[in-house]
Scaffold this motif. Structure first.
Motif, PDB file in Angstrom:
ATOM      1  N   ASN A  19       6.738  -1.700  -3.785  1.00  0.00           N
ATOM      2  CA  ASN A  19       7.320  -0.489  -3.317  1.00  0.00           C
ATOM      3  C   ASN A  19       6.952   0.001  -2.062  1.00  0.00           C
ATOM      4  O   ASN A  19       6.301   0.850  -1.573  1.00  0.00           O
ATOM      5  CB  ASN A  19       6.567   0.656  -4.290  1.00  0.00           C
ATOM      6  N   VAL A  20       7.508  -1.031  -0.971  1.00  0.00           N
ATOM      7  CA  VAL A  20       7.470  -0.907   0.317  1.00  0.00           C
ATOM      8  C   VAL A  20       8.232   0.188   0.786  1.00  0.00           C
ATOM      9  O   VAL A  20       9.633   0.032   0.557  1.00  0.00           O
ATOM     10  CB  VAL A  20       7.527  -2.117   0.951  1.00  0.00           C
ATOM     11  N   ASP A  21       7.805   1.217   1.360  1.00  0.00           N
ATOM     12  CA  ASP A  21       8.584   2.563   1.802  1.00  0.00           C
ATOM     13  C   ASP A  21       9.447   2.254   3.305  1.00  0.00           C
ATOM     14  O   ASP A  21      10.228   2.364   3.595  1.00  0.00           O
ATOM     15  CB  ASP A  21       8.020   3.769   1.911  1.00  0.00           C
ATOM     16  N   THR A  22       8.261   1.404   4.184  1.00  0.00           N
ATOM     17  CA  THR A  22       8.591   1.486   5.286  1.00  0.00           C
ATOM     18  C   THR A  22       8.749  -0.182   6.047  1.00  0.00           C
ATOM     19  O   THR A  22       7.647  -0.906   5.539  1.00  0.00           O
ATOM     20  CB  THR A  22       7.841   2.121   6.641  1.00  0.00           C
ATOM     21  N   PHE A  23       9.699  -0.539   6.512  1.00  0.00           N
ATOM     22  CA  PHE A  23      10.210  -2.213   6.959  1.00  0.00           C
ATOM     23  C   PHE A  23      10.178  -2.230   8.482  1.00  0.00           C
ATOM     24  O   PHE A  23      11.349  -1.402   8.805  1.00  0.00           O
ATOM     25  CB  PHE A  23      10.964  -2.735   6.003  1.00  0.00           C
ATOM     26  N   VAL A  55       3.860   0.070   3.848  1.00  0.00           N
ATOM     27  CA  VAL A  55       4.570  -0.585   5.077  1.00  0.00           C
ATOM     28  C   VAL A  55       4.486  -2.024   5.001  1.00  0.00           C
ATOM     29  O   VAL A  55       3.458  -2.779   5.029  1.00  0.00           O
ATOM     30  CB  VAL A  55       3.789   0.172   6.424  1.00  0.00           C
ATOM     31  N   ARG A  56       5.639  -2.646   5.638  1.00  0.00           N
ATOM     32  CA  ARG A  56       5.553  -3.999   5.938  1.00  0.00           C
ATOM     33  C   ARG A  56       6.099  -4.221   7.298  1.00  0.00           C
ATOM     34  O   ARG A  56       7.024  -3.605   7.856  1.00  0.00           O
ATOM     35  CB  ARG A  56       6.603  -5.084   5.039  1.00  0.00           C
ATOM     36  N   ILE A  57       5.478  -5.015   8.063  1.00  0.00           N
ATOM     37  CA  ILE A  57       5.657  -4.970   9.463  1.00  0.00           C
ATOM     38  C   ILE A  57       6.017  -6.632   9.984  1.00  0.00           C
ATOM     39  O   ILE A  57       5.116  -7.479   9.638  1.00  0.00           O
ATOM     40  CB  ILE A  57       4.803  -4.556  10.412  1.00  0.00           C
ATOM     41  N   ASP A  58       7.257  -6.959  10.351  1.00  0.00           N
ATOM     42  CA  ASP A  58       7.200  -8.261  10.807  1.00  0.00           C
ATOM     43  C   ASP A  58       7.775  -8.397  12.355  1.00  0.00           C
ATOM     44  O   ASP A  58       7.951  -9.539  12.709  1.00  0.00           O
ATOM     45  CB  ASP A  58       8.378  -8.947   9.816  1.00  0.00           C
ATOM     46  N   GLY A  59       7.781  -7.279  12.911  1.00  0.00           N
ATOM     47  CA  GLY A  59       8.287  -6.979  14.351  1.00  0.00           C
ATOM     48  C   GLY A  59       7.049  -6.964  15.101  1.00  0.00           C
ATOM     49  O   GLY A  59       5.964  -7.252  14.744  1.00  0.00           O
ATOM     50  N   LYS A  60       7.244  -6.116  16.335  1.00  0.00           N
ATOM     51  CA  LYS A  60       6.220  -5.992  17.255  1.00  0.00           C
ATOM     52  C   LYS A  60       6.063  -4.283  17.160  1.00  0.00           C
ATOM     53  O   LYS A  60       7.024  -3.632  17.342  1.00  0.00           O
ATOM     54  CB  LYS A  60       6.442  -6.270  18.632  1.00  0.00           C
ATOM     55  N   LYS A 106      -0.647   4.228  10.624  1.00  0.00           N
ATOM     56  CA  LYS A 106      -1.253   4.720   9.435  1.00  0.00           C
ATOM     57  C   LYS A 106      -0.406   4.850   8.402  1.00  0.00           C
ATOM     58  O   LYS A 106       0.670   5.276   8.412  1.00  0.00           O
ATOM     59  CB  LYS A 106      -1.774   6.025  10.045  1.00  0.00           C
ATOM     60  N   ALA A 107      -0.989   4.153   7.313  1.00  0.00           N
ATOM     61  CA  ALA A 107      -0.168   4.252   5.955  1.00  0.00           C
ATOM     62  C   ALA A 107      -0.971   4.558   4.958  1.00  0.00           C
ATOM     63  O   ALA A 107      -2.256   4.455   4.623  1.00  0.00           O
ATOM     64  CB  ALA A 107       0.654   2.751   5.687  1.00  0.00           C
ATOM     65  N   ALA A 108      -0.534   5.531   4.054  1.00  0.00           N
ATOM     66  CA  ALA A 108      -1.521   6.000   2.825  1.00  0.00           C
ATOM     67  C   ALA A 108      -1.395   5.052   1.757  1.00  0.00           C
ATOM     68  O   ALA A 108      -2.228   4.903   1.141  1.00  0.00           O
ATOM     69  CB  ALA A 108      -0.675   7.243   2.029  1.00  0.00           C
ATOM     70  N   GLY A 109      -0.369   4.075   1.888  1.00  0.00           N
ATOM     71  CA  GLY A 109      -0.431   2.985   0.729  1.00  0.00           C
ATOM     72  C   GLY A 109      -1.025   1.851   1.489  1.00  0.00           C
ATOM     73  O   GLY A 109      -1.875   1.572   2.218  1.00  0.00           O
ATOM     74  N   ASP A 110      -0.338   0.538   0.987  1.00  0.00           N
ATOM     75  CA  ASP A 110      -0.742  -0.731   1.459  1.00  0.00           C
ATOM     76  C   ASP A 110      -0.024  -1.379   2.567  1.00  0.00           C
ATOM     77  O   ASP A 110       1.196  -0.672   2.911  1.00  0.00           O
ATOM     78  CB  ASP A 110      -0.454  -1.727   0.483  1.00  0.00           C
ATOM     79  N   MET A 111      -0.407  -2.284   3.082  1.00  0.00           N
ATOM     80  CA  MET A 111       0.493  -2.790   4.559  1.00  0.00           C
ATOM     81  C   MET A 111       0.501  -4.177   4.383  1.00  0.00           C
ATOM     82  O   MET A 111      -0.451  -5.045   4.049  1.00  0.00           O
ATOM     83  CB  MET A 111      -0.162  -2.266   5.813  1.00  0.00           C
ATOM     84  N   VAL A 112       1.801  -4.898   4.813  1.00  0.00           N
ATOM     85  CA  VAL A 112       1.847  -6.340   5.005  1.00  0.00           C
ATOM     86  C   VAL A 112       2.048  -6.643   6.537  1.00  0.00           C
ATOM     87  O   VAL A 112       3.020  -5.916   6.876  1.00  0.00           O
ATOM     88  CB  VAL A 112       2.722  -7.024   4.292  1.00  0.00           C
TER      89      VAL A 112
END
Length: 134
Positions: free
Chosen positions: A12-16, A33-38, A44-50
């Protein structure tokens, strides 16, 4: 004898933030949140982060659970687990409940391990702040 490796659900990633995306400024998400860029700025994320292999974050990170395969130049504050994969590089202090790291990863900084009471009170505080701001 060996404990089962914990896994984190990132379905359930909300932001990519894609691999070809550069963000200058802070990011605040109410979900995962999932971050693949710069990213240059705090995240800050209330949930999990990749943090993907090609990701490069220059700023502090605050989230529940985090899996890192890329680069973070900043402090990490997590109420859950930090998983550092073999290609990851973290330059900064971390405050976490649990840590898993693969051989070959780089971590240069100080680590503070939270106990259950610290993570419980932090969750209560962040929930109250989120509710108050809505």
């Amino acid at each position: 004898m060996f404990a089962k490796k914990k896994s984190i659900n990132f379905d359930n990633v909300d932001t990519f933030i894609g691999i070809n995306t550069d963000v200058n400024g802070s990011i605040k998400s109410g979900g995962s949140v999932r971050i693949d860029g710069k990213v240059t700025g705090d995240v800050k994320a209330a949930g999990d982060m990749v943090v993907g292999e090609k990701a490069d974050i220059k700023g502090n990170v605050n989230c529940r659970n985090i899996t890192v395969s890329g680069i973070i130049n900043g402090n990490i504050d997590s109420t859950g687990i930090l998983i550092i994969h073999s290609k990851a590089k973290i330059y900064g202090d971390v405050k976490i409940k649990s840590l898993v790291t693969d051989e070959g990863s780089v971590f240069q900084g100080k680590c503070i391990m939270l106990d259950q009471t610290e993570t419980s009170s932090k969750k209560d505080t962040s929930t109250k702040k989120e509710t108050a701001s809505v």
